[in-house]
Motif scaffolding. Structure first.
Motif, PDB file in Angstrom:
ATOM      1  N   ASP A 120       1.160 -13.088   6.802  1.00 31.37           N
ATOM      2  CA  ASP A 120      -0.187 -12.369   7.498  1.00 31.37           C
ATOM      3  C   ASP A 120       0.314 -11.233   8.016  1.00 31.37           C
ATOM      4  O   ASP A 120      -0.672 -10.302   8.429  1.00 31.37           O
ATOM      5  CB  ASP A 120      -0.706 -13.225   8.456  1.00 31.37           C
ATOM      6  CG  ASP A 120      -1.376 -14.382   7.920  1.00 31.37           C
ATOM      7  OD1 ASP A 120      -1.524 -14.488   6.987  1.00 31.37           O
ATOM      8  OD2 ASP A 120      -1.852 -15.428   8.874  1.00 31.37           O
ATOM      9  N   ARG A 157      -2.708 -28.677   0.536  1.00 34.19           N
ATOM     10  CA  ARG A 157      -3.526 -29.354   1.341  1.00 34.19           C
ATOM     11  C   ARG A 157      -3.308 -30.983   1.466  1.00 34.19           C
ATOM     12  O   ARG A 157      -3.232 -31.343   2.731  1.00 34.19           O
ATOM     13  CB  ARG A 157      -5.005 -29.326   0.418  1.00 34.19           C
ATOM     14  CG  ARG A 157      -6.079 -29.936   1.446  1.00 34.19           C
ATOM     15  CD  ARG A 157      -6.685 -28.929   2.632  1.00 34.19           C
ATOM     16  NE  ARG A 157      -7.363 -29.780   3.286  1.00 34.19           N
ATOM     17  CZ  ARG A 157      -7.523 -29.799   4.607  1.00 34.19           C
ATOM     18  NH1 ARG A 157      -6.427 -29.415   5.342  1.00 34.19           N
ATOM     19  NH2 ARG A 157      -8.526 -30.625   5.377  1.00 34.19           N
ATOM     20  N   ALA A 199      -5.676 -15.465   0.585  1.00 26.70           N
ATOM     21  CA  ALA A 199      -6.645 -16.406   1.609  1.00 26.70           C
ATOM     22  C   ALA A 199      -6.715 -17.769   1.114  1.00 26.70           C
ATOM     23  O   ALA A 199      -6.457 -18.643   2.213  1.00 26.70           O
ATOM     24  CB  ALA A 199      -7.968 -15.598   1.694  1.00 26.70           C
ATOM     25  N   MET A 200      -7.041 -18.063   0.040  1.00 29.62           N
ATOM     26  CA  MET A 200      -6.939 -19.598  -0.411  1.00 29.62           C
ATOM     27  C   MET A 200      -5.833 -20.242  -0.126  1.00 29.62           C
ATOM     28  O   MET A 200      -5.577 -21.314   0.276  1.00 29.62           O
ATOM     29  CB  MET A 200      -7.247 -19.494  -1.954  1.00 29.62           C
ATOM     30  CG  MET A 200      -7.381 -20.801  -2.649  1.00 29.62           C
ATOM     31  SD  MET A 200      -8.563 -21.979  -1.641  1.00 29.62           S
ATOM     32  CE  MET A 200      -9.356 -22.954  -2.914  1.00 29.62           C
ATOM     33  N   ARG A 237      -3.639 -19.626   2.065  1.00 32.38           N
ATOM     34  CA  ARG A 237      -3.259 -19.692   3.743  1.00 32.38           C
ATOM     35  C   ARG A 237      -4.299 -20.963   4.077  1.00 32.38           C
ATOM     36  O   ARG A 237      -4.096 -21.855   4.902  1.00 32.38           O
ATOM     37  CB  ARG A 237      -3.822 -18.485   4.244  1.00 32.38           C
ATOM     38  CG  ARG A 237      -2.700 -17.527   4.180  1.00 32.38           C
ATOM     39  CD  ARG A 237      -1.431 -17.770   4.917  1.00 32.38           C
ATOM     40  NE  ARG A 237      -1.607 -17.726   6.414  1.00 32.38           N
ATOM     41  CZ  ARG A 237      -1.038 -18.481   7.277  1.00 32.38           C
ATOM     42  NH1 ARG A 237      -0.594 -19.650   6.899  1.00 32.38           N
ATOM     43  NH2 ARG A 237      -1.368 -18.296   8.519  1.00 32.38           N
ATOM     44  N   ARG A 238      -5.559 -20.990   3.544  1.00 33.29           N
ATOM     45  CA  ARG A 238      -6.453 -21.922   3.987  1.00 33.29           C
ATOM     46  C   ARG A 238      -6.202 -23.310   3.446  1.00 33.29           C
ATOM     47  O   ARG A 238      -6.358 -24.365   4.087  1.00 33.29           O
ATOM     48  CB  ARG A 238      -7.906 -21.740   3.532  1.00 33.29           C
ATOM     49  CG  ARG A 238      -8.769 -20.529   4.149  1.00 33.29           C
ATOM     50  CD  ARG A 238     -10.230 -20.589   3.970  1.00 33.29           C
ATOM     51  NE  ARG A 238     -10.394 -20.051   2.635  1.00 33.29           N
ATOM     52  CZ  ARG A 238     -10.594 -18.820   2.093  1.00 33.29           C
ATOM     53  NH1 ARG A 238     -10.473 -17.730   3.141  1.00 33.29           N
ATOM     54  NH2 ARG A 238     -10.767 -18.623   1.003  1.00 33.29           N
ATOM     55  N   SER A 239      -5.532 -23.501   2.395  1.00 36.80           N
ATOM     56  CA  SER A 239      -4.842 -24.739   1.793  1.00 36.80           C
ATOM     57  C   SER A 239      -3.911 -25.303   2.282  1.00 36.80           C
ATOM     58  O   SER A 239      -3.508 -26.309   2.276  1.00 36.80           O
ATOM     59  CB  SER A 239      -4.670 -24.820   0.272  1.00 36.80           C
ATOM     60  OG  SER A 239      -3.754 -23.856   0.139  1.00 36.80           O
ATOM     61  N   ARG A 264      -6.269  -9.339   2.866  1.00 36.44           N
ATOM     62  CA  ARG A 264      -6.586 -10.388   2.773  1.00 36.44           C
ATOM     63  C   ARG A 264      -6.138 -11.366   3.959  1.00 36.44           C
ATOM     64  O   ARG A 264      -5.943 -12.498   3.832  1.00 36.44           O
ATOM     65  CB  ARG A 264      -6.332 -11.242   1.635  1.00 36.44           C
ATOM     66  CG  ARG A 264      -7.192 -10.661   0.527  1.00 36.44           C
ATOM     67  CD  ARG A 264      -6.685 -10.443  -0.765  1.00 36.44           C
ATOM     68  NE  ARG A 264      -7.511  -9.822  -1.880  1.00 36.44           N
ATOM     69  CZ  ARG A 264      -7.400  -8.654  -2.124  1.00 36.44           C
ATOM     70  NH1 ARG A 264      -6.673  -7.739  -1.669  1.00 36.44           N
ATOM     71  NH2 ARG A 264      -8.395  -8.210  -3.513  1.00 36.44           N
ATOM     72  N   TRP A 285      -7.639 -14.371   6.713  1.00 32.98           N
ATOM     73  CA  TRP A 285      -7.788 -15.419   5.774  1.00 32.98           C
ATOM     74  C   TRP A 285      -9.011 -16.142   6.371  1.00 32.98           C
ATOM     75  O   TRP A 285      -9.768 -16.907   5.697  1.00 32.98           O
ATOM     76  CB  TRP A 285      -6.749 -15.975   5.346  1.00 32.98           C
ATOM     77  CG  TRP A 285      -6.030 -16.714   6.310  1.00 32.98           C
ATOM     78  CD1 TRP A 285      -4.841 -16.184   7.019  1.00 32.98           C
ATOM     79  CD2 TRP A 285      -6.000 -18.081   6.983  1.00 32.98           C
ATOM     80  NE1 TRP A 285      -4.295 -16.938   7.988  1.00 32.98           N
ATOM     81  CE2 TRP A 285      -4.831 -18.075   7.961  1.00 32.98           C
ATOM     82  CE3 TRP A 285      -6.828 -19.146   6.660  1.00 32.98           C
ATOM     83  CZ2 TRP A 285      -4.763 -19.386   8.650  1.00 32.98           C
ATOM     84  CZ3 TRP A 285      -6.671 -20.279   7.433  1.00 32.98           C
ATOM     85  CH2 TRP A 285      -5.698 -20.184   8.615  1.00 32.98           C
ATOM     86  N   GLN A 286      -8.919 -16.409   7.810  1.00 32.82           N
ATOM     87  CA  GLN A 286      -9.960 -17.188   8.353  1.00 32.82           C
ATOM     88  C   GLN A 286     -11.496 -16.697   8.401  1.00 32.82           C
ATOM     89  O   GLN A 286     -12.420 -17.303   8.295  1.00 32.82           O
ATOM     90  CB  GLN A 286      -9.610 -17.512   9.889  1.00 32.82           C
ATOM     91  CG  GLN A 286      -8.305 -18.465   9.620  1.00 32.82           C
ATOM     92  CD  GLN A 286      -7.993 -18.668  11.136  1.00 32.82           C
ATOM     93  OE1 GLN A 286      -7.777 -17.945  12.136  1.00 32.82           O
ATOM     94  NE2 GLN A 286      -7.591 -19.939  11.307  1.00 32.82           N
ATOM     95  N   ASP A 302     -13.811 -16.623   4.229  1.00 31.84           N
ATOM     96  CA  ASP A 302     -14.289 -17.469   3.202  1.00 31.84           C
ATOM     97  C   ASP A 302     -15.820 -17.389   3.290  1.00 31.84           C
ATOM     98  O   ASP A 302     -16.542 -16.855   4.017  1.00 31.84           O
ATOM     99  CB  ASP A 302     -13.910 -18.824   3.797  1.00 31.84           C
ATOM    100  CG  ASP A 302     -14.582 -19.335   5.037  1.00 31.84           C
ATOM    101  OD1 ASP A 302     -15.062 -18.472   5.689  1.00 31.84           O
ATOM    102  OD2 ASP A 302     -14.761 -20.341   5.417  1.00 31.84           O
TER     103      ASP A 302
END
Length: 143
Positions: free
Chosen positions: A7, A69, A92-93, A95-97, A120, A123-124, A127
């Motif tokens: 990040d 995940r 971003a995907m 980090r979210r996963s 990006r 990332w939070q 979405d």
């Protein structure tokens, strides 16, 4: 040499331990996990594993996101790194996963410089559900 993306931007490798394939790993060693491996094979070993590096053989192969995940849902609290063909648009995907960072080649870093990845890094906020919630609030306020 690889570039580590987080990040905060680009950095050099700071992991000084070894990496081993899933079948060759022992406690305290980071594991290289192929996108074809079943994360459940790590059950019972997650607490002794400091880092897991998940391979992305192609930017079109999303199995690594599912693996990340699953590992987080299984309770993995160590460092989780995506490696290979991950592009800035997928950060971003990643980090979210559940990934903490992405390891890319110097060639990719030249084609997609740090500013593209930093765009990006929040990332939070990027979405589609957050955008939909924002649009709904804006629409209600406009009425």
């Amino acid at each position: 040499m690889s570039i580590i993306v987080s990040d905060t931007g680009f950095a050099q490798e700071d992991w000084d331990g070894d990496f081993a394939a899933l079948n060759d790993a022992h406690p305290g060693v980071a594991i290289d996990l192929a996108s074809s491996n079943d994360p459940n094979e790590l059950a019972g070993r997650l607490g002794e594993t400091p880092m897991i590096r998940v391979d992305f053989p192609s930017f079109a192969d999303g199995r690594g996101f599912t693996i990340a995940r699953q590992l987080r849902l299984m309770g993995f609290k160590g460092r989780l790194r995506a490696r290979g063909h991950v592009i800035a648009d997928q950060y971003a995907m990643a980090r979210r996963s559940g990934f903490d960072e992405v390891e890319i080649s110097e060639d990719l870093a030249k084609r997609q410089p740090e500013d593209q990845w930093l765009a990006r890094a929040d990332w939070q906020a990027h979405d589609y559900q957050a955008r939909l919630r924002g649009a709904t609030a804006d629409n209600i306020a406009a009425e």
